[in-house]
Design an enzyme around this catalytic site. Structure first.
Site, PDB file in Angstrom:
ATOM      1  N   GLY A 202     -21.104   1.738 -30.853  1.00  0.00           N
ATOM      2  CA  GLY A 202     -21.835   2.395 -29.760  1.00  0.00           C
ATOM      3  C   GLY A 202     -22.875   3.354 -30.315  1.00  0.00           C
TER       4      GLY A 202
ATOM      5  N   ARG B 166     -22.334  -4.812 -32.288  1.00  0.00           N
ATOM      6  CA  ARG B 166     -20.932  -5.069 -32.603  1.00  0.00           C
ATOM      7  C   ARG B 166     -20.910  -6.393 -33.361  1.00  0.00           C
ATOM      8  NH1 ARG B 166     -20.363  -1.527 -28.160  1.00  0.00           N
ATOM      9  NH2 ARG B 166     -19.136   0.194 -28.943  1.00  0.00           N
TER      10      ARG B 166
ATOM     11  N   GLY C 112     -18.700   4.914 -35.011  1.00  0.00           N
ATOM     12  CA  GLY C 112     -17.445   5.432 -34.474  1.00  0.00           C
ATOM     13  C   GLY C 112     -16.248   4.963 -35.284  1.00  0.00           C
ATOM     14  N   ASP C 113     -15.056   5.150 -34.729  1.00  0.00           N
ATOM     15  CA  ASP C 113     -13.861   4.854 -35.538  1.00  0.00           C
ATOM     16  C   ASP C 113     -13.745   3.368 -35.888  1.00  0.00           C
ATOM     17  OD1 ASP C 113     -13.258   4.197 -32.965  1.00  0.00           O
ATOM     18  OD2 ASP C 113     -11.282   5.150 -32.938  1.00  0.00           O
TER      19      ASP C 113
ATOM     20  N   THR D 285     -20.547   9.175 -32.697  1.00  0.00           N
ATOM     21  CA  THR D 285     -19.988   8.709 -31.424  1.00  0.00           C
ATOM     22  C   THR D 285     -20.024   9.839 -30.403  1.00  0.00           C
ATOM     23  OG1 THR D 285     -17.949   8.081 -30.279  1.00  0.00           O
ATOM     24  CG2 THR D 285     -17.668   9.159 -32.377  1.00  0.00           C
TER      25      THR D 285
ATOM     26  N   ASP E 160     -17.906  10.190 -28.162  1.00  0.00           N
ATOM     27  CA  ASP E 160     -16.538  10.455 -27.690  1.00  0.00           C
ATOM     28  C   ASP E 160     -15.838  11.616 -28.414  1.00  0.00           C
ATOM     29  OD1 ASP E 160     -16.601   8.389 -25.828  1.00  0.00           O
ATOM     30  OD2 ASP E 160     -15.977   6.899 -27.298  1.00  0.00           O
TER      31      ASP E 160
ATOM     32  N   ASP F 222     -13.820  11.473 -30.843  1.00  0.00           N
ATOM     33  CA  ASP F 222     -12.407  11.090 -30.930  1.00  0.00           C
ATOM     34  C   ASP F 222     -12.004  10.685 -32.351  1.00  0.00           C
ATOM     35  OD1 ASP F 222     -13.917   8.802 -31.077  1.00  0.00           O
ATOM     36  OD2 ASP F 222     -12.705   7.642 -29.678  1.00  0.00           O
TER      37      ASP F 222
ATOM     38  N   ARG G 164     -17.729  17.360   0.407  1.00  0.00           N
ATOM     39  CA  ARG G 164     -16.987  16.187  -0.045  1.00  0.00           C
ATOM     40  C   ARG G 164     -16.527  16.384  -1.495  1.00  0.00           C
ATOM     41  NH1 ARG G 164     -18.434  11.559   3.131  1.00  0.00           N
ATOM     42  NH2 ARG G 164     -17.091  10.304   1.821  1.00  0.00           N
TER      43      ARG G 164
ATOM     44  N   MET H  58     -17.633   8.810 -19.944  1.00  0.00           N
ATOM     45  CA  MET H  58     -17.132   7.858 -20.932  1.00  0.00           C
ATOM     46  C   MET H  58     -15.883   8.397 -21.625  1.00  0.00           C
ATOM     47  SD  MET H  58     -20.350   5.900 -22.560  1.00  0.00           S
ATOM     48  CE  MET H  58     -21.117   4.590 -21.635  1.00  0.00           C
ATOM     49  N   GLY H  59     -15.107   7.525 -22.191  1.00  0.00           N
ATOM     50  CA  GLY H  59     -13.873   7.906 -22.886  1.00  0.00           C
ATOM     51  C   GLY H  59     -12.780   6.903 -22.564  1.00  0.00           C
ATOM     52  N   ARG H  60     -12.736   5.817 -23.330  1.00  0.00           N
ATOM     53  CA  ARG H  60     -11.744   4.763 -23.055  1.00  0.00           C
ATOM     54  C   ARG H  60     -10.342   5.225 -23.427  1.00  0.00           C
ATOM     55  NH1 ARG H  60     -15.227   0.054 -24.607  1.00  0.00           N
ATOM     56  NH2 ARG H  60     -16.176  -0.393 -22.616  1.00  0.00           N
TER      57      ARG H  60
ATOM     58  N   ALA I 280     -15.233  21.930 -13.067  1.00  0.00           N
ATOM     59  CA  ALA I 280     -14.596  20.889 -12.245  1.00  0.00           C
ATOM     60  C   ALA I 280     -13.283  21.386 -11.643  1.00  0.00           C
ATOM     61  CB  ALA I 280     -14.332  19.651 -13.093  1.00  0.00           C
ATOM     62  N   GLU I 281     -12.955  20.851 -10.488  1.00  0.00           N
ATOM     63  CA  GLU I 281     -11.714  21.218  -9.809  1.00  0.00           C
ATOM     64  C   GLU I 281     -10.523  20.545 -10.475  1.00  0.00           C
ATOM     65  OE1 GLU I 281     -14.635  21.071  -8.264  1.00  0.00           O
ATOM     66  OE2 GLU I 281     -14.426  23.198  -7.776  1.00  0.00           O
TER      67      GLU I 281
ATOM     68  N   SER J  12     -13.270  22.712  -0.010  1.00  0.00           N
ATOM     69  CA  SER J  12     -13.692  21.643   0.899  1.00  0.00           C
ATOM     70  C   SER J  12     -14.522  20.614   0.141  1.00  0.00           C
ATOM     71  CB  SER J  12     -14.505  22.227   2.047  1.00  0.00           C
ATOM     72  OG  SER J  12     -15.611  22.928   1.535  1.00  0.00           O
TER      73      SER J  12
ATOM     74  N   ILE K  71     -26.011   6.352 -19.050  1.00  0.00           N
ATOM     75  CA  ILE K  71     -26.975   7.464 -19.204  1.00  0.00           C
ATOM     76  C   ILE K  71     -26.434   8.511 -20.185  1.00  0.00           C
ATOM     77  CG2 ILE K  71     -28.054   7.245 -16.903  1.00  0.00           C
ATOM     78  CD1 ILE K  71     -26.593   9.944 -16.257  1.00  0.00           C
TER      79      ILE K  71
HETATM   80  P1  ADP Z   1     -17.400   2.117 -32.797  1.00  0.00           P
HETATM   81  O1  ADP Z   1     -17.787   2.120 -34.234  1.00  0.00           O
HETATM   82  O2  ADP Z   1     -18.402   2.793 -31.930  1.00  0.00           O
HETATM   83  O3  ADP Z   1     -15.964   2.597 -32.601  1.00  0.00           O
HETATM   84  P2  ADP Z   1     -16.509  -0.648 -32.414  1.00  0.00           P
HETATM   85  O4  ADP Z   1     -15.061  -0.272 -32.340  1.00  0.00           O
HETATM   86  O5  ADP Z   1     -17.003  -1.666 -31.454  1.00  0.00           O
HETATM   87  O6  ADP Z   1     -17.475   0.607 -32.268  1.00  0.00           O
HETATM   88  O7  ADP Z   1     -16.771  -1.179 -33.904  1.00  0.00           O
HETATM   89  C1  ADP Z   1     -18.075  -1.522 -34.314  1.00  0.00           C
HETATM   90  C2  ADP Z   1     -18.006  -2.611 -35.346  1.00  0.00           C
HETATM   91  O8  ADP Z   1     -17.244  -2.165 -36.483  1.00  0.00           O
HETATM   92  C3  ADP Z   1     -17.291  -3.888 -34.915  1.00  0.00           C
HETATM   93  O9  ADP Z   1     -18.110  -4.730 -34.140  1.00  0.00           O
HETATM   94  C4  ADP Z   1     -16.962  -4.504 -36.247  1.00  0.00           C
HETATM   95  O10 ADP Z   1     -18.100  -5.070 -36.836  1.00  0.00           O
HETATM   96  C5  ADP Z   1     -16.569  -3.271 -37.065  1.00  0.00           C
HETATM   97  N1  ADP Z   1     -15.121  -3.064 -36.985  1.00  0.00           N
HETATM   98  C6  ADP Z   1     -14.432  -2.433 -36.032  1.00  0.00           C
HETATM   99  N2  ADP Z   1     -13.095  -2.473 -36.272  1.00  0.00           N
HETATM  100  C7  ADP Z   1     -12.957  -3.190 -37.416  1.00  0.00           C
HETATM  101  C8  ADP Z   1     -11.825  -3.634 -38.196  1.00  0.00           C
HETATM  102  N3  ADP Z   1     -10.577  -3.324 -37.846  1.00  0.00           N
HETATM  103  N4  ADP Z   1     -12.068  -4.371 -39.289  1.00  0.00           N
HETATM  104  C9  ADP Z   1     -13.330  -4.680 -39.661  1.00  0.00           C
HETATM  105  N5  ADP Z   1     -14.425  -4.302 -38.977  1.00  0.00           N
HETATM  106  C10 ADP Z   1     -14.253  -3.577 -37.871  1.00  0.00           C
END
Ligand code: ADP
Length: 339
Positions: free
Chosen positions: A28, A89, A119-120, A143, A145, A147, A180, A187-189, A204-205, A233, A270
């Site tokens: 992302g 990805r 990201g992770d 990222t 997030d 996280d 209302r 975001m945040g899965r 926020a409430e 309210s 956004i």
């Molecule tokens: P983010 O980096 O934002 O967490 P993703 O989880 O979609 O996004 O990972 C991005 C890309 O990193 C994946 O499309 C893949 O190419 C690589 N990737 C993610 N997880 C693995 C994994 N366990 N082993 C190898 N490559 C990975």
């Protein structure tokens, strides 16, 4: 009074010589990724290291889609959201054979080390790549997030929080005028960091996060009670999107069964775009720049992050083994601030 820099930087002694590195952005996109690339490139060039920019993350790497960057390649990008190297990805990177193929592509170009901004997921891929091929890798946390284990902050988080706040401040005017409740989905899965910070800053409430099961009866009762008491309210309920589709719509339907009629606003993509905040630009520039010093000091298989106001290195292995938890104290504060 002494004015301290935003981050205390480690002092790193160069012990190896590197002539060529590559940088990519993956997963992302996050505002500030461009500033991080710029940090990598300018720091490398100042130490006579050539830098290849790889297009579209691991996908571009597997397609050998890369080009040499010079100082002007990264001019006029520090203020731009997204990533000029593009991101993607790449399911193929989950396959060890493809990671070996990627290593061959880098070696053929004389590239000695790889810097991965993402990201992770991306950093997990980076770790496996290093472990299997021995090519040094440095990861940077990119990222919205926030996280990622081992770092208190990530590139893009501050900007995304402020973007969500801009939207919520506007939504609140309507919520107030029409008396209302609004369910605002951010975001945040798997993580409620963004939701919690946004919720606190937006006043926020209520804040609903994936780390804690949602008790609809309790939510409905609380909203109905504050409505009856004349205190609430209208109001904003920040919901982290969670990993099940249509979570927020489901919550709204259930609240309707309790006689409430909340509106829904899904902030969606956004939150990802837009010009990075000053904070994210400084963070990304520092992390990008120092990643080259870490490489020259012989580090590999690490992420460069921040902790207690200092730039720190975190083994990529730790990111996979440990999960960053939501600070219960922060949630306690959020609860105290509710009406
Ligand atoms: P983010 O980096 O934002 O967490 P993703 O989880 O979609 O996004 O990972 C991005 C890309 O990193 C994946 O499309 C893949 O190419 C690589 N990737 C993610 N997880 C693995 C994994 N366990 N082993 C190898 N490559 C990975």
């Amino acid at each position: 009074m002494e004015i301290k820099p935003m981050y205390t930087l480690p002092s790193l002694e160069p012990i190896c010589s590197i002539s060529t590195v590559a940088v990519l952005t993956s997963g992302g996109d996050a505002p500030g990724m461009n500033a991080a690339i710029r940090g990598v490139v300018r720091s490398a060039l100042s130490q006579n290291i050539s830098v290849f920019g790889i297009q579209r993350g691991f996908s571009g790497l597997l397609q050998d889609d890369m080009h040499l960057l010079n100082s002007s390649s990264v001019s006029n990008i520090v203020q731009r959201g997204g990533t000029f190297l593009k991101s993607a990805r790449c399911p193929e990177f989950h396959d060890s054979n493809n990671r070996h193929r990627a290593a061959k592509i880098l070696s053929q170009r004389g590239i000695e080390a790889l810097i991965v901004i993402g990201g992770d997921g991306s950093l997990t891929g980076a770790h496996l790549f290093e472990e299997e091929t021995g090519i040094p890798v440095i990861g940077l946390p990119g990222t919205i997030d926030n996280d990622i284990f081992g770092t208190e902050d990530t590139i893009g988080f501050d900007t995304a929080m402020n973007t969500a706040l801009d939207a919520i401040d506007r939504i609140r005017d309507t919520a107030d005028s029409h008396e209302r409740h609004f369910l605002v989905e951010v975001m945040g899965r798997n993580s409620g960091f963004l939701a919690t910070h946004v919720g606190i800053a937006a006043g926020a409430e209520m804040i609903l996060v994936p780390e804690y099961a949602i008790n609809i009866e309790e939510v409905a009762l609380q909203l109905a009670t504050s409505r009856r008491s004349g205190m609430g309210s209208s109001g904003i309920i920040v919901v982290a999107e969670g990993n099940k589709p249509n979570l927020t719509h489901g919550i709204a339907q259930q609240l309707e069964q309790h006689g409430l009629t909340p509106h829904i606003s899904i902030l969606g993509h956004i939150q990802r775009g837009g010009r990075p905040s000053g904070h994210d630009r400084v963070l990304a520039s520092c992390l990008g720049s120092i990643s080259i010093d870490y490489l020259l000091a012989g580090y590999s298989d690490i992420m460069v992050g921040v902790s207690d106001g200092s730039v720190v290195d975190v083994p990529l292995d730790d990111l996979i083994r440990y999960r960053k938890g939501l600070d219960p104290e922060l949630l306690k504060i959020a609860l105290q601030l509710h009406k």
